[in-house]
Design an enzyme around this catalytic site. Structure first.
Site: not given
Ligand code: GLN
Length: 485
Positions: A76, A151, A175
């Protein structure tokens, strides 16, 4: 022989050690497939030439004692990689080349792995669909109209499409687990403090954790073994006895007590998820575990608490992007004007929304009403888990309230986007480990995941439970290669 890129990490390692395949052959296979898979938009930065050179070097002087000998891996784009552009999916880091390496990626290279490139993600990891990335959305290999989750969407998509044998993501509120669930793959968020945060672009520091994403539980345990380490460079890294997760992996979970929290039966959850959960409970019983009803009474408050704590920390962490450091700058008439223009141009809408919410809940007069209150709720959520773990060894829930949704479906409705995190967020707030494994498909044939939540530092137990369930479920992802050019 079957196609190299469809082999699991464990199979690739065995083939290299048995000298059936060289690192160069393997690396070239993944590079060639990635070259033909551009339509998925999974890569932000490709490092293919350098990867093949490193593979050749490895083959000249191989070391088969390493855990990831000559294995190419894409990561990532939130992990800083020395000399290789690291963007966090943002325009504001569009020309940032780190002079240091994140501890987690360093651990991977130390075991012989080779960087393939940097994978697309939501901007600063804020999102559930990969649509907030400055570099465009990513397609789900399962169906071109679907999001791959977020994400870590570039990671889940690359993994599912066989562009990397395993990958790493980060999980602040889901994420890793949510994209794994959307793509029929395995994703684990370790206990907070297990994997170092050094060199990971910060989103919400008290929640962020790196973790493995893989095609099966065995690979997941091996990668966790490599990336989990105590690191003095991260003040929240914890010194504890880490298992040899892959060696200690067993499918014997007889007598383990598994909790089923009634509060996870949320309003609006589809019947299919309910059915999947029931099936999961049956599987776990067949594996010899005991199922116990439990209560996590503050579950309902987890999402609102998360969407105060995470933006608050983000607004503070993102203050550093001011046009002076990291390369990107929009000229202004004076210093303040330059700050304002740089940040207006450099950040996308979702990031701006979070910065505004964050500064609001931290501002004097609102701090006690929002931020402090959210911290108190967080404590209660942690207490719920502590009480449950006096009776059970792990907890079984769905990973997400739905299967992957369509690209564009929730883009203009942040609340409905945030609701997708309902089952994953409590785990981050409590700092616990959680793993998502593919457990079935819905009517449309889209993958659905189940989540196993463990006690702090007890990754081995959830891996073992996942391993024994995986055998029973015997899930196979259906990939048609529609994107191959
Ligand atoms: N979807 C969640 C957010 O938008 C989690 C994102 C994450 O775990 N980085 O904050």
């Amino acid at each position: 022989m079957t196609d190299i890129t469809s082999l699991t990490l464990t199979e690739l390692v065995k083939n290299i050690k048995d000298k059936n395949l060289s690192s160069t052959e393997i690396t070239k296979a993944f590079v060639e497939r990635s070259e033909k898979s551009k339509e998925l938009n999974t890569y932000i930065t490709e490092d293919f030439t350098s990867a093949i050179n490193k593979a050749k070097k490895f083959d000249e002087k191989p070391n088969f004692d390493l855990k990831l000998p000559g294995i190419p891996i894409a990561v990532k784009d939130l992990f800083c990689t020395i000399g290789v552009k690291t963007t966090a999916g943002s325009k504001i880091l569009n020309n940032f080349i780190p002079t240091y390496e994140s501890t987690v990626t360093q651990n991977i290279w130390n075991q012989g792995a080779i960087l393939l490139g940097k994978l697309n993600c939501d901007e600063f990891a804020m999102g559930s669909s990969n649509e907030t990335s400055f570099f465009g959305n990513v397609q789900n290999p399962i169906d071109k109209n679907l999001v791959p989750g977020g994400s870590s969407g570039g990671s889940s998509s690359s993994l599912t499409a066989n562009l990397t044998p395993v990958t790493i993501g980060t999980d602040t509120g889901g994420s890793i687990r949510q994209p794994a669930s959307f793509t029929g793959t395995v994703g684990l968020k370790p206990t907070y403090g297990s994997c170092s945060r050094y060199g990971i672009v910060a989103f919400a520091s008290s929640l962020d954790q790196a973790g493995p994403m893989s095609k099966n539980v065995k690979d997941c345990s091996l990668l966790l073994e490599v990336i989990s380490s105590y690191d003095p460079k991260d003040s929240t890294s914890i010194e504890f006895k880490r298992n040899k997760y892959s060696e200690e992996l067993t499918n014997n979970i007889k007598g383990k007590k598994i909790g089923i929290p009634k509060e996870y039966r949320v309003e609006g959850m589809s019947n299919e998820i309910e059915e999947l959960w029931k099936k999961g409970i049956e599987y776990i019983k067949e594996c010899g575990a005991e199922v116990i009803d439990i209560s996590l009474p503050h579950t309902n408050y987890a999402l609102p608490a998360y969407y105060i704590v995470a933006p608050a920390e983000a607004s503070s962490n993102l203050a550093r992007y001011d046009g002076v450091k990291y390369g990107f700058r929009t000229k202004g008439e004076n210093l303040i004007d330059m700050y304002e223009k740089t940040r207006s141009d450099g950040f996308g809408n979702e990031v701006k929304r979070r910065i505004m919410i964050g500064t609001y809940v931290l501002s004097s007069g609102y701090y006690d009403a929002y931020y402090l209150k959210a911290q108190k709720v967080r404590r209660l959520i942690k207490k719920d888990f502590d009480q449950a773990y006096s009776k059970v060894d792990a907890i079984l829930t769905p990973s997400t309230p739905s299967s992957a949704f369509k690209i564009g479906e929730k883009t203009n409705d942040p609340i409905s986007m945030y609701l997708n995190d309902i089952f994953t967020v409590p785990v981050n707030l409590a700092g616990l480990p959680g793993i998502s494994i593919p457990a079935g498909v819905d009517k449309k044939g889209y993958p659905l995941g189940l989540q196993i939540i463990g006690k702090a530092f007890d990754e081995q137990t959830i891996l073992n439970i996942a391993y024994s369930m995986e055998e029973k479920i015997n899930f196979k992802n259906k990939i048609t290669d529609w994107w191959i050019k």
